[in-house]
Design an enzyme around this catalytic site. Structure first.
Site, PDB file in Angstrom:
ATOM      1  N   VAL A 111       8.533 -14.006 -12.602  1.00 26.22           N
ATOM      2  CA  VAL A 111       7.728 -12.822 -12.956  1.00 26.22           C
ATOM      3  C   VAL A 111       6.234 -13.126 -12.820  1.00 26.22           C
ATOM      4  CG1 VAL A 111       9.501 -11.905 -14.526  1.00 26.22           C
ATOM      5  CG2 VAL A 111       7.752 -13.436 -15.442  1.00 26.22           C
ATOM      6  N   ASP A 112       5.912 -14.287 -12.235  1.00 27.92           N
ATOM      7  CA  ASP A 112       4.516 -14.738 -12.237  1.00 27.92           C
ATOM      8  C   ASP A 112       3.655 -14.137 -11.127  1.00 27.92           C
ATOM      9  OD1 ASP A 112       5.279 -16.238  -9.959  1.00 27.92           O
ATOM     10  OD2 ASP A 112       5.725 -18.007 -11.166  1.00 27.92           O
ATOM     11  N   HIS A 127      13.989 -10.140 -11.960  1.00 31.42           N
ATOM     12  CA  HIS A 127      13.828 -10.214 -13.419  1.00 31.42           C
ATOM     13  C   HIS A 127      12.583  -9.483 -13.904  1.00 31.42           C
ATOM     14  CE1 HIS A 127      16.649 -13.973 -13.809  1.00 31.42           C
ATOM     15  NE2 HIS A 127      17.265 -12.887 -13.413  1.00 31.42           N
ATOM     16  N   CYS A 158       2.710   2.196 -27.500  1.00 29.42           N
ATOM     17  CA  CYS A 158       2.768   3.279 -26.521  1.00 29.42           C
ATOM     18  C   CYS A 158       2.001   4.477 -27.100  1.00 29.42           C
ATOM     19  CB  CYS A 158       4.238   3.630 -26.308  1.00 29.42           C
ATOM     20  SG  CYS A 158       4.534   5.001 -25.203  1.00 29.42           S
ATOM     21  N   CYS A 160       3.121   7.198 -27.755  1.00 27.30           N
ATOM     22  CA  CYS A 160       4.007   7.897 -28.703  1.00 27.30           C
ATOM     23  C   CYS A 160       4.074   7.179 -30.051  1.00 27.30           C
ATOM     24  CB  CYS A 160       5.412   8.032 -28.117  1.00 27.30           C
ATOM     25  SG  CYS A 160       6.367   6.499 -28.148  1.00 27.30           S
ATOM     26  N   GLY A 197      14.267 -23.872  -5.966  1.00 22.01           N
ATOM     27  CA  GLY A 197      13.824 -24.044  -7.351  1.00 22.01           C
ATOM     28  C   GLY A 197      14.544 -23.222  -8.398  1.00 22.01           C
ATOM     29  N   THR A 198      15.850 -23.099  -8.254  1.00 22.18           N
ATOM     30  CA  THR A 198      16.607 -22.450  -9.338  1.00 22.18           C
ATOM     31  C   THR A 198      17.772 -23.345  -9.747  1.00 22.18           C
ATOM     32  OG1 THR A 198      17.984 -20.567  -9.983  1.00 22.18           O
ATOM     33  CG2 THR A 198      17.825 -20.987  -7.622  1.00 22.18           C
ATOM     34  N   SER A 199      18.037 -23.348 -11.064  1.00 17.83           N
ATOM     35  CA  SER A 199      19.124 -24.200 -11.581  1.00 17.83           C
ATOM     36  C   SER A 199      20.489 -23.587 -11.301  1.00 17.83           C
ATOM     37  CB  SER A 199      18.946 -24.414 -13.086  1.00 17.83           C
ATOM     38  OG  SER A 199      18.899 -23.161 -13.738  1.00 17.83           O
TER      39      SER A 199
HETATM   40  P1  OAD Z   1      15.376 -23.067 -14.473  1.00 14.87           P
HETATM   41  O1  OAD Z   1      14.304 -23.537 -15.375  1.00 14.87           O
HETATM   42  O2  OAD Z   1      16.720 -22.848 -15.028  1.00 14.87           O
HETATM   43  O3  OAD Z   1      15.548 -24.102 -13.260  1.00 14.87           O
HETATM   44  C1  OAD Z   1      14.443 -24.583 -12.541  1.00 14.87           C
HETATM   45  C2  OAD Z   1      14.973 -25.364 -11.337  1.00 14.87           C
HETATM   46  O4  OAD Z   1      13.849 -25.747 -10.565  1.00 14.87           O
HETATM   47  C3  OAD Z   1      15.744 -26.631 -11.683  1.00 14.87           C
HETATM   48  O5  OAD Z   1      16.944 -26.693 -10.935  1.00 14.87           O
HETATM   49  C4  OAD Z   1      14.781 -27.742 -11.269  1.00 14.87           C
HETATM   50  O6  OAD Z   1      15.456 -28.911 -10.810  1.00 14.87           O
HETATM   51  C5  OAD Z   1      14.040 -27.083 -10.123  1.00 14.87           C
HETATM   52  N1  OAD Z   1      12.699 -27.641  -9.846  1.00 14.87           N
HETATM   53  C6  OAD Z   1      11.863 -28.285 -10.696  1.00 14.87           C
HETATM   54  N2  OAD Z   1      10.727 -28.629 -10.071  1.00 14.87           N
HETATM   55  C7  OAD Z   1      10.839 -28.173  -8.790  1.00 14.87           C
HETATM   56  C8  OAD Z   1       9.984 -28.213  -7.647  1.00 14.87           C
HETATM   57  N3  OAD Z   1       8.780 -28.779  -7.686  1.00 14.87           N
HETATM   58  N4  OAD Z   1      10.428 -27.648  -6.504  1.00 14.87           N
HETATM   59  C9  OAD Z   1      11.640 -27.063  -6.439  1.00 14.87           C
HETATM   60  N5  OAD Z   1      12.498 -27.002  -7.483  1.00 14.87           N
HETATM   61  C10 OAD Z   1      12.103 -27.542  -8.644  1.00 14.87           C
HETATM   62  O7  OAD Z   1      14.801 -21.770 -13.741  1.00 14.87           O
HETATM   63  P2  OAD Z   1      15.601 -20.558 -13.072  1.00 14.87           P
HETATM   64  O8  OAD Z   1      16.817 -21.010 -12.370  1.00 14.87           O
HETATM   65  O9  OAD Z   1      14.602 -19.778 -12.309  1.00 14.87           O
HETATM   66  O10 OAD Z   1      15.380 -15.468 -16.972  1.00 14.87           O
HETATM   67  O11 OAD Z   1      16.005 -19.732 -14.363  1.00 14.87           O
HETATM   68  C11 OAD Z   1      16.606 -18.495 -14.208  1.00 14.87           C
HETATM   69  C12 OAD Z   1      16.254 -17.590 -15.353  1.00 14.87           C
HETATM   70  O12 OAD Z   1      16.505 -18.241 -16.604  1.00 14.87           O
HETATM   71  C13 OAD Z   1      14.786 -17.215 -15.456  1.00 14.87           C
HETATM   72  O13 OAD Z   1      14.400 -16.193 -14.556  1.00 14.87           O
HETATM   73  C14 OAD Z   1      14.695 -16.736 -16.880  1.00 14.87           C
HETATM   74  C15 OAD Z   1      15.472 -17.851 -17.555  1.00 14.87           C
HETATM   75  O14 OAD Z   1      16.059 -17.562 -18.762  1.00 14.87           O
HETATM   76  C16 OAD Z   1      14.823 -14.460 -17.678  1.00 14.87           C
HETATM   77  O15 OAD Z   1      13.785 -14.587 -18.297  1.00 14.87           O
HETATM   78  C17 OAD Z   1      15.610 -13.191 -17.622  1.00 14.87           C
END
Ligand code: OAD
Length: 256
Positions: A111-112, A127, A158, A160, A197-199
């Site tokens: 969301v950044d 998100h 708001c 309202c 970069g997602t877990s």
């Molecule tokens: P996570 O914090 O779960 O995972 C971050 C991932 O980025 C991990 O797998 C790290 O190994 C990897 N990582 C770290 N440094 C990195 C780098 N320099 N380059 C590439 N990868 C790197 O984040 P998300 O998977 O985005 O939801 O989390 C998903 C959602 O969980 C978020 O959008 C948020 C959270 O709860 C909401 O707020 C609805």
């Protein structure tokens, strides 16, 4: 974290570059790790947000209703941090790739707003975003820009009289319908997916590469750590940081 481009990683980067050049419709999907090198905290992992805070307290409708000032203070800090952030070289590399290859869709859980700051187009925010807020009671008033004056008296209200909520997806909420539909359609029609970069633990974003893989489409993962995606057939693992790997991919594609 892997920050050096080893010989084996360089080999895989060259392979990824070939795949990217050959792909018709490429789709990119990013998570919090994409922004780590710009100074944004991830959610999980050693120094992740959810080690320090409880998601239920800060990122849920119930949390906002129970303690709106606390939640808004947290979002205020995140907004301020995000406004000061600059996209790292990996962001610009991705933008370069997008403009060079023809605009490909980018799906993000972030969301950044850093992809847009780096000049990317067609960003699908799964998100939500930190740019606007809306009435928690959906009174019908228009969305409000998240500017500094909104944080002068917490919680912001708001017109309202109800409290405002940031337009980010909170725990237990549905994702924006149009964005989600389009993301699924893209996963079902792309020729290549790049996942950065997602877990891979938060559904439905985590299911997108699985949909592509099931169709026999290759997925390139850029992440210094292993995820549930890494060991699946059809995934090419680029085990490194986005800020290091993406510029190398661009170099391999454009020779610069
Ligand atoms: P996570 O914090 O779960 O995972 C971050 C991932 O980025 C991990 O797998 C790290 O190994 C990897 N990582 C770290 N440094 C990195 C780098 N320099 N380059 C590439 N990868 C790197 O984040 P998300 O998977 O985005 O939801 O989390 C998903 C959602 O969980 C978020 O959008 C948020 C959270 O709860 C909401 O707020 C609805």
């Amino acid at each position: 974290m892997e920050s050096v481009i080893t010989e084996s990683l360089a080999y895989l980067i060259a392979e990824a570059a070939d795949m990217i050049e050959a792909a018709g419709l490429m789709v990119v999907s990013t998570g919090a790790g994409m922004s780590k090198e710009s100074g944004v905290r991830t959610f999980r992992g050693e120094d992740g947000f959810w080690k320090e805070y409880r998601a239920e307290d800060l990122a849920s409708l119930e949390g906002i209703t129970r303690n709106p000032a606390l939640v808004w203070e947290w979002y205020g800090d995140r907004l301020k941090a995000c406004q000061e952030l600059k996209p790292h070289t990996g962001y610009y590399a991705l933008a370069r790739l997008q403009h060079g290859k023809g605009i490909f869709p980018l799906i993000t859980q972030n969301v950044d707003g850093l992809h847009q700051k780096a000049g990317m187009e067609d960003v699908i925010e799964l998100h939500g975003n930190l740019r606007t807020a809306s009435c928690i009671d959906s009174c019908g008033a228009s969305r409000v820009q998240m500017t500094a004056d909104l944080f002068e008296k917490l919680p912001p209200r708001c017109s309202c009289g109800s409290i405002l909520r940031p337009d980010v997806v909170l725990f237990g909420e549905q994702l924006p319908e149009q964005a989600l539909k389009r993301a699924f359609r893209l996963a079902d029609s792309c020729d290549l997916m790049l996942v950065i970069g997602t877990s891979m633990v938060v559904y439905p974003a985590s299911s997108l590469p699985l949909i592509a893989l099931r169709r026999g489409v290759k997925v390139i993962e850029i992440n210094p750590e292993e995820t549930p995606l890494s060991s699946l057939d059809g995934t090419l693992n680029l085990r490194g940081a986005a800020g290091r790997v993406l510029p190398e991919i661009v170099k391999a594609v454009y020779g610069e």
